[in-house]
Design an enzyme around this catalytic site. Structure first.
Site, mmCIF file in Angstrom:
data_model
loop_
_atom_site.group_PDB
_atom_site.id
_atom_site.type_symbol
_atom_site.label_atom_id
_atom_site.label_comp_id
_atom_site.label_asym_id
_atom_site.label_seq_id
_atom_site.Cartn_x
_atom_site.Cartn_y
_atom_site.Cartn_z
ATOM 1 N N SER A 1 0.849 -1.192 0.000
ATOM 2 C CA SER A 1 0.000 0.000 0.000
ATOM 3 C C SER A 1 0.880 1.236 0.000
ATOM 4 O O SER A 1 2.109 1.139 -0.004
ATOM 5 C CB SER A 1 -0.893 0.011 1.238
ATOM 6 N N LYS A 2 0.228 2.368 0.056
ATOM 7 C CA LYS A 2 0.948 3.645 0.075
ATOM 8 C C LYS A 2 1.949 3.734 1.228
ATOM 9 O O LYS A 2 2.963 4.404 1.129
ATOM 10 C CB LYS A 2 -0.051 4.802 0.192
#
Ligand code: GLU
Length: 471
Positions: A244-245
Site C-alpha cells: 500500500s501507500k
C-alpha cells in the site's frame, strides 16, 4: 502443461481495471503478465474498462490507465471496451437466466437479511442467503436477482498455477446477479463480457480466487466454455503486509515521475511472482519468448524498491543516449528548461557522460544542471586552504591553454595532461581544480568529456568566475 512459444492454442486475454482510481502497480503487474502471456502465444491482449460504478468511475482515471499501459509499452489489441456501454446485453442475459430458471427475483429486505445474519453469528454458523425467495410466486419491487445455486454437486475450475480447484456447491450462496437498482454485479457481468470477448485465459490477482467458483457456475448455467484461470500471487511490502501507500508504493505513473524507466519497471514487475532460474535482468524481447505461467509461483511476492533502483541504474546506463535524451524531453520537459539553449548534440553528449553514474532521471537532471544550468556558486570550503593558490594557478593556466583548443576530447587531453607533465604536477590535482571551476566540484564525469560537452564559451566563462571567487 508445457508452453512452447507459438503454440497452436488460441489465446485471448484481457485486462479489466475499474477506472475508480489511478492504476496501481499491482494492476500494472497483472496487465504485464496478461500482455506477456498473449505476446508469447501470439494471442490477443484486450482491454476492458469496468466502469459500471458510475459514481466512482472517472475519465481522468481511464486516461491514467491508458497512459500507464502506453508508458510501459503494453499495447492492447483493438479498441478498449467500456463495460457500462454493454448494459443492454447484461440485461438480456439476466432475462435469459430467469427464463431458464437459473435465476430468481428476491425481495427480502436488507433488514430481514441483517437479522438473519445476526442469528447466524450468534449460532456461529456461516451466513448464507437461505433461499427464502427461491420459489416465491409473487415478488414485489424493489427486488434483486439471485442465481439459483444447485444444492448438491460441486463446481470446478482449472487454475494454471494451483491445479484443479473444486468447491462443494453447498458452500456457495445464491449470490446477487442484479442489484435492486438494476445494476448488475461484477461476478455476473465479468462472465458475460469475458465470454462475448472470446477470452480464453484469465490471469488476475489471487484476491479474486473466491469469486471464481461463482463465475464458473455461471459459465455452466449459460453453457459458455470455461476459460482457464491463473490467480497471481499477492504483492506484499517489505514488512510482509499487503502492498500500500504506506510502503511508498504509488500509482504507476508516479514511478515515471520518480524517474524510473519503463524498461526497468517492466523488468521489476515481472519478477513479482514470476521467475526464470536465477536471472534478474530481462529485456522485453526476452520476456516475450520465455514468459510462461509455469514459472509463476504461489508464494507472495515482495516489493523491494532497492531492487527497482538497481534495475533502473542498469537500464539508464544501457539506454542509447539519444533515446534517453528524447525520453527526457518527452516526460521531463519542464525540468529541463535550463538546457533549452544547449545544442541538441551537446545535450546528448552530456547525458552520455552522466547516465551510467545515476540511479534515476531526477539525479541525471541534477547533474545535467551542473553542466548546463546556471553557473555554480563556488563553495570555497570544497578546497583546503593550501589548495587554493595552486588551484587558482592551474585554472588560470588551463584557461589560457584552452584558447587554442578545438575542444575535442583528444586535444583537451593532450593539452591538460601535457600541462601537468610540464609542471611536474599530479594530473589529479589539476583535474580537481578544473572540475571545481566548471561545476563547483559537484559532479564527476570524465574531465575531458565534460569540458568538451560544456563547450568553449561556458568553460571559459566559468573558469573566469571561479578565478574571481578564489580572489
Ligand atoms: N475490475 C476487476 C478488478 O479490477 C476485474 C477483476 C478480474 O480480472 O476479473 O479487480
Amino acid at each position: 502443461m508445457a508452453e512452447a512459444p507459438n503454440t497452436k492454442e488460441k489465446v485471448v486475454v484481457r485486462f479489466p481495471p475499474s477506472p475508480t482510481g489511478f492504476l496501481h502497480v499491482g494492476g500494472a503487474r497483472t496487465a504485464l503478465f496478461n500482455w506477456l502471456f498473449a505476446r508469447h502465444h501470439g494471442g490477443q491482449f484486450l482491454l476492458r474498462l469496468e466502469d459500471t460504478d458510475r459514481e466512482r468511475s472517472e475519465d481522468r482515471f481511464v486516461e491514467d490507465i491508458l497512459e500507464s499501459l502506453r508508458w510501459l509499452g503494453l499495447k492492447w489489441d483493438g479498441e478498449p471496451v467500456f463495460q457500462s456501454r454493454r448494459i443492454e446485453r447484461h440485461k438480456e442475459v439476466a432475462a435469459q437466466l430467469v427464463e431458464k430458471g437459473f435465476a430468481y427475483k428476491c425481495d427480502c429486505t436488507p433488514e430481514a437479511l441483517d437479522a438473519y445474519r445476526k442469528e447466524c453469528q450468534q449460532k456461529k454458523l456461516p451466513y448464507r442467503y437461505p433461499g427464502i425467495c427461491r420459489d416465491k410466486k409473487e415478488v414485489r419491487a424493489p427486488y434483486v436477482l439471485r442465481i439459483r445455486v444447485p444444492d448438491d454437486g460441486e463446481t470446478r475450475f482449472a487454475d494454471m498455477i494451483r491445479g484443479e480447484i473444486t468447491i462443494p456447491n453447498k458452500d456457495i450462496e445464491d449470490w446477487v446477479l442484479v442489484r435492486s437498482d438494476g445494476n448488475p454485479t461484477y461476478n455476473f457481468v465479468v462472465v458475460v463480457d469475458d465470454h462475448d470477448m472470446g477470452v480464453t485465459h484469465i490471469l488476475r490477482g489471487e484476491d479474486h480466487i473466491n469469486n471464481t467458483p461463482k463465475q464458473a457456475m455461471l459459465y455452466e448455467a449459460l453453457g459458455y466454455a470455461l476459460p482457464k484461470f491463473a490467480h497471481l500471487p499477492m504483492i506484499l511490502g517489505s514488512d510482509r503486509t499487503k502492498l500500500s501507500k504506506r510502503h511508498g508504493a504509488a500509482s504507476t505513473l508516479e514511478y515515471r515521475k520518480m524517474g524510473y524507466l519503463p524498461e526497468a519497471m517492466v523488468n521489476f514487475l515481472v519478477r513479482l511472482g514470476w521467475s526464470f532460474g536465477d536471472e534478474e535482468v530481462f529485456t522485453v524481447d526476452k520476456l516475450k519468448s520465455v514468459f510462461s505461467v509455469e514459472h509463476i509461483g504461489k508464494a507472495n511476492a515482495i516489493f523491494n524498491t532497492e531492487k527497482l533502483d538497481w534495475l533502473n541504474g542498469i537500464y539508464l546506463r544501457e539506454k542509447p543516449s539519444q533515446e534517453l535524451s528524447d525520453y527526457m524531453q518527452q516526460y521531463f520537459k519542464e525540468e529541463l528548461t535550463f538546457a533549452k539553449s544547449v545544442p541538441a548534440a551537446s545535450f546528448v553528449e552530456g547525458v552520455k557522460i552522466i547516465q551510467g553514474k545515476v540511479k534515476n532521471i531526477p539525479e541525471l537532471i541534477e547533474q545535467l544542471y551542473c553542466l548546463f544550468g546556471e553557473d555554480p556558486d563556488y563553495d570555497l570550503t570544497a578546497l583546503k586552504d593550501a589548495e587554493k593558490a595552486p588551484a587558482k594557478q592551474a585554472i588560470s593556466d588551463v584557461s589560457a591553454l584552452l584558447d587554442a583548443s578545438d575542444f575535442s576530447i583528444e586535444d583537451l587531453e593532450k593539452r591538460i595532461r601535457g600541462y601537468a607533465d610540464d609542471k611536474g604536477e599530479k594530473f589529479g590535482k589539476i583535474a580537481k581544480a578544473v572540475r571545481f571551476s566548471l561545476t563547483g566540484g559537484k559532479i564527476s564525469p570524465g574531465l575531458f568529456e565534460m569540458i568538451s560537452v560544456q563547450g568553449k564559451e561556458t568553460v571559459q566563462r566559468r573558469m573566469g568566475r571561479a578565478l574571481k571567487a578564489l580572489g
